[in-house]
Design an enzyme around this catalytic site. Structure first.
Site, PDB file in Angstrom:
ATOM      1  N   HIS A 113       0.841  -1.209   0.000  1.00  0.00           N
ATOM      2  CA  HIS A 113       0.000   0.000   0.000  1.00  0.00           C
ATOM      3  C   HIS A 113       0.877   1.260   0.000  1.00  0.00           C
ATOM      4  O   HIS A 113       0.557   2.241  -0.661  1.00  0.00           O
ATOM      5  CB  HIS A 113      -0.895   0.036   1.242  1.00  0.00           C
ATOM      6  CG  HIS A 113      -1.894  -1.075   1.319  1.00  0.00           C
ATOM      7  ND1 HIS A 113      -1.795  -2.103   2.212  1.00  0.00           N
ATOM      8  CD2 HIS A 113      -3.018  -1.302   0.595  1.00  0.00           C
ATOM      9  CE1 HIS A 113      -2.823  -2.920   2.053  1.00  0.00           C
ATOM     10  NE2 HIS A 113      -3.578  -2.470   1.082  1.00  0.00           N
ATOM     11  N   LYS A 156      -1.296  -7.089  -7.857  1.00  0.00           N
ATOM     12  CA  LYS A 156      -1.451  -8.395  -7.193  1.00  0.00           C
ATOM     13  C   LYS A 156      -2.892  -8.870  -7.375  1.00  0.00           C
ATOM     14  O   LYS A 156      -3.135 -10.037  -7.627  1.00  0.00           O
ATOM     15  CB  LYS A 156      -1.094  -8.328  -5.707  1.00  0.00           C
ATOM     16  CG  LYS A 156      -1.185  -9.731  -5.076  1.00  0.00           C
ATOM     17  CD  LYS A 156      -0.648  -9.770  -3.691  1.00  0.00           C
ATOM     18  CE  LYS A 156      -1.646  -9.263  -2.687  1.00  0.00           C
ATOM     19  NZ  LYS A 156      -2.815 -10.154  -2.498  1.00  0.00           N
ATOM     20  N   SER A 206       0.797  -8.903   1.349  1.00  0.00           N
ATOM     21  CA  SER A 206      -0.660  -9.008   1.499  1.00  0.00           C
ATOM     22  C   SER A 206      -0.997  -8.799   2.963  1.00  0.00           C
ATOM     23  O   SER A 206      -0.245  -9.229   3.852  1.00  0.00           O
ATOM     24  CB  SER A 206      -1.112 -10.410   1.064  1.00  0.00           C
ATOM     25  OG  SER A 206      -2.412 -10.669   1.567  1.00  0.00           O
TER      26      SER A 206
END
Ligand code: PAF
Length: 287
Positions: free
Chosen positions: A40, A155, A191
């Protein structure tokens, strides 16, 4: 508009009021579900760069219940609200929009938004309703933020393809940017769910990437798509703790069968480690 301190806004009315004061420059939007990590951070830094000093970077942090097909996954999804805001601050975000479900959705909401082609395969085939929930929330967020640009990670390759289709088919005037996958040093794709892996599963998980790289090499050297997929699935099944969900080689744009042997392709996989589902993918192109 860029200032060094992020403004946290939790309701739609305040968000609209603050953004109405912004008369020029790009508004670059990064939607997230929180539990922010280096993947992020990379999106947020790219957003800052794209927005420039005059533009505005908006991140949303909203764990969207409507896109979860599995109540256990929603209940155990990590949440790190304070760290998320610190990361937004460090990445130069101007506004962090942090609504709650009651503030986002009417109790008697009755509109749904379904993409019917790209969503029928890969994760969409395994997670009924997931992408309809993603399209619904992203569409709502687009209407609230009215960005010029939005950035999504590769992703979630299928999500990115579906959202590109959504803005195309609904004439939504927002430029969608895809950002490269950010990985741990050992190759595991970043993740929010990685923190839920047991130490044994975490140690085994980088083999996903190693096998994807080997499959890419085989495909680009001329091995046929079906054999590449079968070999990949067989190799992934030997990773300690893995339960296969899928391994599929598809056309990079349609996500269905390759349009021609030289079409850009993507090899996408999903595997389970216990009750944690991980996805990864790799883009392929034959010379
Ligand atoms: O990729 C995600 O984190 C979510 O699917 C998104 C795009 C923020 C929508 O809830």
């Amino acid at each position: 508009m860029y200032s060094c301190s992020v403004q946290k806004i939790s309701n739609k009315q305040d968000l609209r009021r603050v953004l109405a004061g912004k008369k020029s420059g790009r508004i670059v939007f990064v939607p997230t579900m929180g539990a922010l990590h280096e993947g992020h951070a990379s999106l947020l830094r790219q957003a800052r760069e794209l927005a420039g000093a005059d533009g505005c970077v908006v991140a949303s942090i909203f764990l969207n219940p409507v896109q979860f097909d599995n109540a256990g996954d929603l209940a155990t999804y990590p949440s790190t609200p304070e760290a998320d805001l610190n990361l937004c601050e460090a990445c130069g975000v101007d506004i962090a929009f942090t609504p709650d479900p009651a503030g986002m959705y009417e109790a008697d909401r009755s509109i749904s938004l379904e993409e019917t082609s790209l969503s029928s395969v890969l994760c969409g085939a395994k997670r009924p309703g997931h992408f309809a929930g993603v399209c619904l929330v992203v569409n709502k967020l687009f209407n609230l933020v009215q960005p010029t640009d939005a950035i999504f990670g590769k992703k979630d390759y299928q999500q990115l393809a579906i959202l590109r289709r959504m803005v195309r088919d609904l004439d939504i005037p927002i430029a969608i940017h895809g950002a490269e996958i950010v990985r741990e040093a050992d190759g595991l794709a970043r993740s929010s769910r990685n923190v839920r892996l047991t130490p044994e599963h975490r140690a085994a998980a980088p083999a996903i990437r190693r096998n994807l790289l080997a499959a890419k090499h085989a495909y680009e050297a001329g091995r046929d798509a079906e054999t590449v997929c079968c070999d990949l699935a067989a190799a992934l099944e030997t990773i300690p703790g893995v339960r296969m969900d899928y391994a599929e080689l598809v056309d990079a744009e349609t996500l269905h069968e390759l349009r021609s042997p030289s079409s850009p392709a993507v090899l996408a996989v999903a595997v389970w480690f216990g009750d944690v589902r991980l996805i990864d993918n790799i883009e392929l192109q034959r010379a």
